[in-house]
Design an enzyme around this catalytic site. Structure first.
Site, short mmCIF file in Angstrom:
data_model
loop_
_atom_site.label_atom_id
_atom_site.label_comp_id
_atom_site.label_asym_id
_atom_site.label_seq_id
_atom_site.Cartn_x
_atom_site.Cartn_y
_atom_site.Cartn_z
N ASP A 27 -106.84 52.66 25.14
CA ASP A 27 -107.58 53.82 25.65
C ASP A 27 -108.53 53.43 26.78
O ASP A 27 -109.04 52.31 26.81
CB ASP A 27 -108.37 54.46 24.49
CG ASP A 27 -108.84 55.86 24.83
OD1 ASP A 27 -108.23 56.51 25.71
OD2 ASP A 27 -109.84 56.31 24.22
N ASN A 75 -101.01 64.15 23.38
CA ASN A 75 -101.17 63.88 24.83
C ASN A 75 -100.35 64.83 25.71
O ASN A 75 -100.58 64.90 26.92
CB ASN A 75 -100.83 62.42 25.16
CG ASN A 75 -101.88 61.42 24.69
OD1 ASN A 75 -101.56 60.29 24.31
ND2 ASN A 75 -103.15 61.82 24.69
C1 IPE Z 1 -105.31 58.00 21.96
O1 IPE Z 1 -106.09 58.19 23.08
C2 IPE Z 1 -103.87 57.99 22.31
C3 IPE Z 1 -103.39 56.83 23.07
C4 IPE Z 1 -104.11 55.80 23.43
C5 IPE Z 1 -102.01 56.85 23.42
P1 IPE Z 1 -106.62 59.64 23.51
O2 IPE Z 1 -107.39 59.44 24.76
O3 IPE Z 1 -105.51 60.60 23.55
O4 IPE Z 1 -107.59 60.01 22.29
P2 IPE Z 1 -108.76 61.07 22.18
O5 IPE Z 1 -108.27 62.35 22.79
O6 IPE Z 1 -109.93 60.52 22.94
O7 IPE Z 1 -109.06 61.17 20.73
C1 IPE Z 2 -105.20 55.99 27.36
O1 IPE Z 2 -106.11 56.25 28.37
C2 IPE Z 2 -103.80 56.28 27.74
C3 IPE Z 2 -103.22 57.47 27.08
C4 IPE Z 2 -103.81 58.24 26.23
C5 IPE Z 2 -101.86 57.80 27.45
P1 IPE Z 2 -106.69 57.70 28.63
O2 IPE Z 2 -105.80 58.39 29.59
O3 IPE Z 2 -106.93 58.43 27.37
O4 IPE Z 2 -108.06 57.33 29.35
P2 IPE Z 2 -109.45 57.99 29.10
O5 IPE Z 2 -109.74 57.90 27.62
O6 IPE Z 2 -109.36 59.41 29.55
O7 IPE Z 2 -110.40 57.17 29.90
MG MG Z 3 -108.53 58.54 26.10
#
Ligand code: IPE
Ligand code: IPE
Ligand code: MG
Length: 240
Positions: A27, A75
């Site tokens: 993340d 997502n």
């Molecule tokens: C969790 O991250 C999913 C992945 C890393 C693939 P998210 O960014 O989707 O999680 P939330 O929305 O902050 O809980």
């Molecule tokens: C994790 O990074 C990747 C996925 C969830 C696919 P994020 O895209 O959630 O990045 P942040 O949390 O918005 O910084």
């Molecule tokens: Mg995230």
């Protein structure tokens, strides 16, 4: 081999206590890019390179199984452009990772319902799984994965088999993760301290490690730090 000098030998050689399965919630890509005045998609493309590097690093270590959370069932809510970028990075990764998996004796599993992907991609995923099934180590890539969906999928499979009463073992053996031991350690980068629907059944007794490092900044040294921390934990499983 990572952290070799740092991991206490007595612990490393004790089979029961050894870290067999490490899982990563990758993340922080979007925030990493935003901090640099760049679009979120740029964060994903840097994150994809880090993903490759970390998998190779873990593959070269003595760890039996690695799981990465690449895309959740939630997502899909993101803007189409971002979803398309993440999925196309995933497809690019499939094209060039095959050699690296073979070289490292890694079998690959995709956790999640593949039927949402275009048929040619889903078929390639199945073929990669089939071609690697007899290899020694395991890499699980969670795409279109949700912990709740995993449990529901397992229960539906059991119903189809005609079961009217089920055990914990029945669920465990029908999950997308059925070929891996339960994760010993779940690492989440990006400062959030939640599971976000990752490995809900499997994580009952996993050690959790949260770091504020954003995924694109995560590196080999960061893995060593997680492993070192893991070996300091006392796992009691409800006992004394
Ligand atoms: C969790 O991250 C999913 C992945 C890393 C693939 P998210 O960014 O989707 O999680 P939330 O929305 O902050 O809980
Ligand atoms: C994790 O990074 C990747 C996925 C969830 C696919 P994020 O895209 O959630 O990045 P942040 O949390 O918005 O910084
Ligand atoms: Mg995230």
């Amino acid at each position: 081999m990572f952290g070799k000098n740092k991991i206490p030998k007595a612990v490393e050689t004790n089979k029961e206590k050894r870290l067999q399965h490490i899982a990563f919630i990758m993340d922080g890509n979007g925030r990493w890019a935003k901090k640099r005045g760049m679009p979120r998609t740029y964060g994903h493309s840097v994150g994809a390179k880090v993903f490759k590097k970390i998998i190779e690093y873990c593959g070269d270590s003595g760890i039996k199984a690695v799981t990465v959370y690449a895309f959740s069932t939630e997502n899909w809510k993101r803007p189409k452009e971002e979803v398309d970028t993440i999925l196309s990075l995933f497809v690019d990764y499939l094209s060039d990772a095959e050699e690296s998996w073979k070289e490292r004796n890694i079998q690959v599993h995709f956790l999640g319902d593949k039927s949402v992907f275009p048929p040619e991609i889903a078929e390639r995923m199945v073929k990669l799984e089939q071609d690697s099934f007899d290899r020694e180590k395991i890499l699980n890539i969670a795409v279109n994965y949700g912990g709740r969906d995993d449990i529901v999928h397992a229960v539906n499979a059991l119903i189809k088999e005609g079961k009217t009463e089920i055990t914990e073992d029945d669920i465990t053996s029908h999950l997308y993760t059925k070929d891996s031991p339960a994760p010993d350690l779940i690492v989440r980068t990006g400062a959030e301290t939640r599971l976000s629907n990752f490995l809900l059944w499997d994580s009952a007794y996993s050690e959790l490690y949260f770091t504020s490092t954003l995924w694109p900044d995560f590196d080999e040294k960061s893995v060593d730090e997680c492993v070192f921390e893991f070996y300091k934990r006392k796992r009691r499983y409800g006992g004394v």
